[in-house]
Enzyme design. Structure first.
Site, mmCIF file in Angstrom:
data_model
loop_
_atom_site.group_PDB
_atom_site.id
_atom_site.type_symbol
_atom_site.label_atom_id
_atom_site.label_comp_id
_atom_site.label_asym_id
_atom_site.label_seq_id
_atom_site.Cartn_x
_atom_site.Cartn_y
_atom_site.Cartn_z
ATOM 1 N N GLU A 111 7.983 -14.996 57.836
ATOM 2 C CA GLU A 111 8.045 -13.681 57.203
ATOM 3 C C GLU A 111 7.073 -13.627 56.029
ATOM 4 O O GLU A 111 7.140 -14.460 55.127
ATOM 5 C CB GLU A 111 9.473 -13.434 56.700
ATOM 6 C CG GLU A 111 9.661 -12.060 56.110
ATOM 7 C CD GLU A 111 11.096 -11.793 55.675
ATOM 8 O OE1 GLU A 111 11.690 -12.670 55.029
ATOM 9 O OE2 GLU A 111 11.613 -10.712 55.991
ATOM 10 N N CYS A 138 12.890 -5.842 55.219
ATOM 11 C CA CYS A 138 13.360 -6.991 56.008
ATOM 12 C C CYS A 138 13.158 -6.739 57.501
ATOM 13 O O CYS A 138 12.891 -7.660 58.256
ATOM 14 C CB CYS A 138 14.813 -7.284 55.691
ATOM 15 S SG CYS A 138 15.834 -5.824 55.680
ATOM 16 N N GLU A 191 22.372 -11.047 55.269
ATOM 17 C CA GLU A 191 21.315 -10.231 55.868
ATOM 18 C C GLU A 191 20.015 -10.814 55.351
ATOM 19 O O GLU A 191 19.686 -10.671 54.178
ATOM 20 C CB GLU A 191 21.513 -8.765 55.478
ATOM 21 C CG GLU A 191 20.831 -7.821 56.436
ATOM 22 C CD GLU A 191 19.472 -7.436 55.936
ATOM 23 O OE1 GLU A 191 18.507 -8.152 56.299
ATOM 24 O OE2 GLU A 191 19.377 -6.457 55.201
ATOM 25 N N LYS A 238 25.384 -8.599 41.561
ATOM 26 C CA LYS A 238 24.194 -9.021 40.812
ATOM 27 C C LYS A 238 22.925 -8.409 41.425
ATOM 28 O O LYS A 238 22.644 -8.650 42.594
ATOM 29 C CB LYS A 238 24.052 -10.546 40.843
ATOM 30 C CG LYS A 238 22.943 -11.024 39.898
ATOM 31 C CD LYS A 238 22.523 -12.448 40.152
ATOM 32 C CE LYS A 238 21.403 -12.569 41.147
ATOM 33 N NZ LYS A 238 20.118 -12.028 40.701
HETATM 34 P P1 NAI Z 1 15.757 -14.601 47.089
HETATM 35 O O1 NAI Z 1 16.543 -14.840 48.311
HETATM 36 O O2 NAI Z 1 15.504 -15.751 46.169
HETATM 37 O O3 NAI Z 1 16.474 -13.468 46.195
HETATM 38 C C1 NAI Z 1 17.461 -12.565 46.640
HETATM 39 C C2 NAI Z 1 18.606 -12.518 45.640
HETATM 40 O O4 NAI Z 1 19.297 -13.771 45.643
HETATM 41 C C3 NAI Z 1 18.206 -12.282 44.191
HETATM 42 O O5 NAI Z 1 19.182 -11.467 43.579
HETATM 43 C C4 NAI Z 1 18.248 -13.691 43.609
HETATM 44 O O6 NAI Z 1 18.457 -13.717 42.208
HETATM 45 C C5 NAI Z 1 19.436 -14.289 44.330
HETATM 46 N N1 NAI Z 1 19.467 -15.747 44.403
HETATM 47 C C6 NAI Z 1 18.426 -16.618 44.354
HETATM 48 N N2 NAI Z 1 18.875 -17.890 44.488
HETATM 49 C C7 NAI Z 1 20.224 -17.827 44.649
HETATM 50 C C8 NAI Z 1 21.258 -18.803 44.850
HETATM 51 N N3 NAI Z 1 20.992 -20.100 44.935
HETATM 52 N N4 NAI Z 1 22.522 -18.375 44.998
HETATM 53 C C9 NAI Z 1 22.816 -17.066 44.947
HETATM 54 N N5 NAI Z 1 21.900 -16.109 44.736
HETATM 55 C C10 NAI Z 1 20.607 -16.470 44.590
HETATM 56 O O7 NAI Z 1 14.410 -13.936 47.500
HETATM 57 P P2 NAI Z 1 12.997 -13.979 46.729
HETATM 58 O O8 NAI Z 1 12.688 -15.358 46.241
HETATM 59 O O9 NAI Z 1 12.979 -12.906 45.731
HETATM 60 O O10 NAI Z 1 12.010 -13.626 47.929
HETATM 61 C C11 NAI Z 1 11.530 -14.658 48.759
HETATM 62 C C12 NAI Z 1 11.329 -14.176 50.173
HETATM 63 O O11 NAI Z 1 12.570 -13.779 50.715
HETATM 64 C C13 NAI Z 1 10.436 -12.971 50.333
HETATM 65 O O12 NAI Z 1 9.109 -13.329 50.365
HETATM 66 C C14 NAI Z 1 10.934 -12.417 51.630
HETATM 67 O O13 NAI Z 1 10.313 -13.080 52.694
HETATM 68 C C15 NAI Z 1 12.405 -12.751 51.641
HETATM 69 N N6 NAI Z 1 13.256 -11.605 51.244
HETATM 70 C C16 NAI Z 1 13.959 -10.969 52.218
HETATM 71 C C17 NAI Z 1 14.729 -9.865 51.904
HETATM 72 C C18 NAI Z 1 15.486 -9.139 52.945
HETATM 73 O O14 NAI Z 1 15.742 -7.970 52.771
HETATM 74 N N7 NAI Z 1 15.912 -9.759 53.998
HETATM 75 C C19 NAI Z 1 14.789 -9.343 50.539
HETATM 76 C C20 NAI Z 1 14.070 -10.121 49.570
HETATM 77 C C21 NAI Z 1 13.322 -11.208 49.943
#
Ligand code: NAI
Ligand code: MG
Length: 484
Positions: A394, A297, A263, A189
């Site tokens: 972060e 990240c 990650e 996804k």
């Molecule tokens: P998120 O963790 O909500 O989204 C990442 C992925 O997880 C997306 O594909 C989303 O649709 C999916 N997702 C969301 N809720 C889920 C659930 N309950 N079960 C399974 N999959 C789920 O991140 P978001 O809200 O876009 O960003 C929030 C913060 O997260 C950012 O401000 C940043 O600090 C951090 N982040 C860190 C990343 C990294 O590379 N470590 C990448 C993106 C965000």
């Protein structure tokens, strides 16, 4: 910087043509070798964060679609993929890599339009590295016995993979390539704000003739991701994203025999000693936090400068920041593109307010910003205390906190005083000091006299709340294998 100096630095616009990619109006799910409509009939819109214009509609998959995809992946695993010789599997992955390379310009432009990242970043980093991951893991497919001698590596079955929005195609490649090379099938996804390159990748993989069901895309929001995580017939989950969602996933999988790699976020320390090559270090600081809008990240978001050179480093940093170009992601001169979404833009603004309220001194580069779109100037915070929220959480934007230190012990203690442990950087002319410091930093990746360098052969992953498991390199095969 004076007006005159700014003029010297200004370039004529050099936009990459958006015509190299034909973006469709609508993208469907890819399940069992076919592009299919979502069972709910629902689609959501994807926007270009640079001008906030709608670019296309993406299928919104639900539990039923995830179930169809997992069933297709299971069938393909049982009947085709696990039966195929490993060399044949490798050939498919090589073919995908070559086809991605042939369409790399199109993929780069699509990535920049959909995510707001600069064309320089997507053209020179994201897309070539994504191709290289497929080439690299294609090479491992028929050498698993040699990679793990005497341990009889076996595939797991169906891998569920959830991708973030900061490196949409690259994070997909990090997950898909090792999964396929080890003989697993995939249900993946993309993130809701950046699905486009995954949809194009599905077309590439379809054209590459991968057997139906080996690779499936179910696009959607968090609930779609949760349906993948909770599906009883998935053997492994690979997730990159926020620590908050990582925790939800880990709880959901507790008590099951599904394998998991997470990650998550970071708050990585970039440490500059007084014997460092300062101009190089300043370039490394800028590269570490400002490029890709700080949506990295492992961004070097906490700068630690030795006290006796702090003034000089900050002055040089401000000078360099003044020449950074913020604007159109498709312009080849642009250093900092658009913040990925309105939500993320607002999150970053919230942190700027917190930083000022906490009493830190904020500095923003005087660069020009386009009037429309989610743009912001690269930002520094000085006089930051270790306990400040902006030094602990972060921010995921072009925002750097600066702290000073006097001794090695002090900086190691400060750098490690974080709930995260994804990456770090050390700048010093002295090799023994570099080895001493790097060996004591609790971070998965530590760069010396450079920052944000990646290679498919190098493993990547975190300590503490930055997650666990490694992606990349030989280590990146392990999460997709079981051993006798
Ligand atoms: P998120 O963790 O909500 O989204 C990442 C992925 O997880 C997306 O594909 C989303 O649709 C999916 N997702 C969301 N809720 C889920 C659930 N309950 N079960 C399974 N999959 C789920 O991140 P978001 O809200 O876009 O960003 C929030 C913060 O997260 C950012 O401000 C940043 O600090 C951090 N982040 C860190 C990343 C990294 O590379 N470590 C990448 C993106 C965000
Ligand atoms: Mg988008």
């Amino acid at each position: 910087m004076s007006k005159k100096t700014q003029d010297i630095w200004s370039y004529a616009p050099a936009p990459e043509s958006s015509k190299v990619v034909q973006i469709k109006e609508k993208y469907d799910l890819y399940i069992d070798g076919k592009f299919v409509k979502p069972s709910s009939g629902k689609y959501f819109k994807s926007f270009n964060p640079a001008d906030e214009k709608e670019i296309c509609s993406i299928a919104y998959g639900n539990e039923k679609d995830v179930d169809l995809a997992v069933k297709a992946a299971r069938k393909a695993y049982n009947t085709v993929w696990s039966k195929l010789s490993s060399a044949e599997r490798g050939k498919y992955i090589f073919r995908i890599a070559r086809m991605m390379q042939e369409r790399s310009r199109e993929l780069a432009v699509a990535e920049s339009i959909d995510s707001g990242k600069t064309i320089r970043e997507s053209r020179d980093i994201d897309i070539p590295l994504a191709c290289n991951h497929f080439f690299y893991y294609a090479g491992w497919a028929d050498k698993l016995e040699e990679a793990f001698p005497g341990r009889k590596p076996k595939s797991l079955g169906v891998a569920g993979q959830i991708i973030p929005w900061n490196f949409p195609l690259l994070m997909a490649a990090w997950k898909i390539a090792p999964a396929l090379a080890t003989g697993n099938t995939v249900v993946i996804k993309p993130a809701e704000t950046t699905s486009l390159t995954m949809m194009i990748l599905a077309e590439i993989i379809h054209e590459a003739g991968l057997p139906a069901g080996v690779f499936n895309v179910v696009s959607g929001y968090g609930d779609t991701g949760a349906a993948i995580v909770n599906h009883p017939d998935v053997n492994k989950i690979a997730f990159t994203g926020s620590t908050a969602v990582g925790k939800i996933i880990q709880k959901a999988l507790a008590g099951t025999d599904k394998k998991l790699t997470l990650e998550l976020g970071g708050k990585s320390a970039n440490i500059v000693f007084d014997d460092a090559p300062i101009d190089q270090a300043v370039e490394g600081i800028v590269n570490g936090i400002f490029f890709n809008q700080g949506h990295v990240c492992c961004a070097g978001s906490r700068l630690f400068v030795q006290e006796n050179i702090a003034e000089k480093v900050i002055e040089k940093l401000k000078f360099r920041m003044a020449s950074l170009i913020v604007g159109d992601p498709l312009d080849k001169n642009t250093d900092i593109g658009a913040i990925n979404s309105k939500e993320q833009f607002e999150t970053i603004q919230k942190y700027l307010k917190i930083g000022k309220d906490e009493g830190s001194e904020m500095y923003q580069s005087p660069c020009k910003l386009p009037k429309k779109g989610n743009y912001m100037a690269p930002t520094l915070f000085m006089n930051v205390a270790q306990s400040n929220i902006i030094a602990q959480e972060e921010i995921f934007g072009p925002v750097l906190t600066i702290q000073t230190f006097r001794t090695i012990d002090e900086v190691i203690q400060k750098a490690n005083n974080s709930p995260f442990g994804l990456a770090a950087g050390v700048w010093s002319d002295k090799g023994s000091k570099v080895f001493n410091v790097t060996s004591q930093l609790r971070a998965g990746v530590v760069w010396a006299n450079t920052y944000n360098k990646f290679d498919p052969a190098a493993p990547f992953g975190g300590y503490k709340e930055s997650g666990f498991g490694r992606e990349g390199g030989l280590h990146g095969l392990i999460p997709y294998l079981k051993f006798d």
